[in-house]
Write a protein that holds these residues in place. Structure first.
Motif, short mmCIF file in Angstrom:
data_model
loop_
_atom_site.label_atom_id
_atom_site.label_comp_id
_atom_site.label_asym_id
_atom_site.label_seq_id
_atom_site.Cartn_x
_atom_site.Cartn_y
_atom_site.Cartn_z
N GLU A 11 33.35 57.24 4.36
CA GLU A 11 33.76 56.04 3.62
C GLU A 11 32.94 56.00 2.33
O GLU A 11 31.72 56.14 2.35
CB GLU A 11 33.48 54.78 4.45
N THR A 13 31.20 54.07 0.11
CA THR A 13 30.60 52.73 0.06
C THR A 13 30.31 52.36 -1.39
O THR A 13 30.26 53.23 -2.27
CB THR A 13 29.28 52.71 0.85
N ARG A 17 29.54 54.90 -4.50
CA ARG A 17 30.36 54.80 -5.71
C ARG A 17 29.49 54.56 -6.94
O ARG A 17 29.62 55.25 -7.96
CB ARG A 17 31.40 53.69 -5.56
#
Length: 195
Positions: A11, A13, A17
């Motif tokens: 993922e 996060t 990012r």
């Protein structure tokens, strides 16, 4: 600069990012707005015994595709490594562009960005009409790109920019498809069809 960040088996996060954006903006900031678009793929190996985390970046600099990829045991380290590699590749590209501006009659070919390839023209009718949904065969990834004619030297330069082991190109003198590749023991080779 347009920045797209994708995650595979992880993922993305806000912390990842932000870190990725910060590192890439620093790496790209020295190149006077050459880079308009960057595509980032972050991935983690599915096999828990292989602690491999990969950062891959593809940028479009004045129509030229430049790609860098790095792997390590830590995703943040991979991002650091790929940002450094990208900065070095952009420096080489910029230096070479400066050399070309002083040469006579040689111009870099234009490679379209993602948005240019998508096109803005309206499509009449449905694209799905009469078609049945089907998944591609497993393990096959298709890539499509323009292939303007170029010299072997230009193909070798592109090979260095995309950070692959080979590069497929159309020879400017014969019009035939050829492949330049890195040899295991150093140097490069060319594969071409027999006449």
């Amino acid at each position: 600069m347009k920045l797209l960040i994708h995650g595979r088996n992880l993922e993305v996060t806000p912390a990842i990012r932000d870190y990725t954006e910060d590192k890439l903006k620093r790496a790209i900031s020295h190149f006077d707005g050459m880079v308009k678009e960057a595509d980032v793929h972050l991935s983690v190996a599915r096999n828990p015994r292989v602690p491999q985390q990969t950062a891959e970046v593809t940028v479009f600099a004045n129509g030229t595709v430049i790609r860098a990829q790095e792997r390590s045991e830590n995703l943040y380290a991979s991002i650091d490594l790929v940002a450094g590699k990208l900065a070095r590749q952009l420096r080489r590209y910029k230096d070479r562009q400066g050399d070309h501006h002083h040469s006579h009659g040689q111009h870099a070919s234009h490679t379209p960005s993602f948005s240019e390839m998508a096109g803005e023209a309206a499509v009449d009718g449905s694209l799905l009409e009469g078609k049945e949904a089907a998944l591609p065969s497993r393990g096959v990834r298709r890539k499509y790109f323009e292939m303007p004619p170029m010299s072997v030297e230009a193909a070798l330069h592109q090979l260095e920019l995309i950070d692959h082991d080979f590069y497929l190109f159309r020879d400017e003198s014969s019009g035939e498809l050829q492949v330049v590749y890195r040899r295991n023991h150093g140097g490069f080779g060319v594969i071409q069809a027999k006449a």
